[in-house]
Design an enzyme around this catalytic site. Sequence first.
Site, mmCIF file in Angstrom:
data_model
loop_
_atom_site.group_PDB
_atom_site.id
_atom_site.type_symbol
_atom_site.label_atom_id
_atom_site.label_comp_id
_atom_site.label_asym_id
_atom_site.label_seq_id
_atom_site.Cartn_x
_atom_site.Cartn_y
_atom_site.Cartn_z
ATOM 1 N N SER A 71 0.838 -1.197 0.000
ATOM 2 C CA SER A 71 0.000 0.000 0.000
ATOM 3 C C SER A 71 0.869 1.241 0.000
ATOM 4 O O SER A 71 1.985 1.240 0.533
ATOM 5 C CB SER A 71 -0.917 -0.008 1.231
ATOM 6 O OG SER A 71 -1.857 1.043 1.158
ATOM 7 N N ASP A 72 0.351 2.303 -0.613
ATOM 8 C CA ASP A 72 1.042 3.584 -0.607
ATOM 9 C C ASP A 72 -0.012 4.680 -0.676
ATOM 10 O O ASP A 72 -1.114 4.451 -1.177
ATOM 11 C CB ASP A 72 2.015 3.698 -1.789
ATOM 12 C CG ASP A 72 2.976 4.853 -1.612
ATOM 13 O OD1 ASP A 72 3.909 4.712 -0.798
ATOM 14 O OD2 ASP A 72 2.789 5.906 -2.259
ATOM 15 N N GLN A 73 0.340 5.870 -0.177
ATOM 16 C CA GLN A 73 -0.653 6.939 -0.111
ATOM 17 C C GLN A 73 -0.010 8.291 -0.364
ATOM 18 O O GLN A 73 1.118 8.547 0.059
ATOM 19 C CB GLN A 73 -1.298 6.945 1.279
ATOM 20 C CG GLN A 73 -2.409 7.972 1.448
ATOM 21 C CD GLN A 73 -2.982 7.939 2.852
ATOM 22 O OE1 GLN A 73 -2.305 8.317 3.810
ATOM 23 N NE2 GLN A 73 -4.206 7.489 2.990
#
Length: 196
Positions: A71-73
């Site tokens: 995941s990345d944001q």
Amino acid sequence: MPTQSQIVLASTSAFRKALLEKLGVDFITCKPKTDETPLENEQPQQLVARLAQLKAQAGAKLHPNSFIIGSDQVAVVKGVVLGKPGTTDKALQQLAMLSGQAVTFYTGLTLISPDQQLKTIVEPFVVHFRSLTQDEIKAYVQKEQPLNCAGSFKSEALGICLFEKLEGRDPNTLIGLPLIALNEMLIEFGLNPLLV
């Protein structure tokens, strides 16, 4: 849970770890080695999708035959990508810029199954900030010290006092891991957290 089906969170984020614990499944974490430098002209949604996938693929190399979550944001306001402030002065500047604005968070999520199926989605979430005074901003930064958070706030804590409203399918997305989407992906790949 059998070893060949273990779940691996390819992240060392304490926030993502706490979110994944909500699903009640056994999992381990690993630190994916990935270059997070944006590509030239890369849009925020493309960036988080690519990095989530790279993190999951790095985790899959370390833990083959597992369910791997990457995941990345990023946070975007007026076309500007917000990073982690790192210093009190930058946090004050970021929050002053966010006052009265809508900030869109894009969270990339990749799941790789033990048989190498791969799925990536990007989940948006919008935070509407109320108009903030300088005194409110200073008090917030002093109390919560959100220096390691993109946008300079922690929505799961006192940061909620900065907002007018929140828009999105899953409030967990804002903290860094869209659990509704993850649950759907796990079920699609043959693992139902309710039945484990």
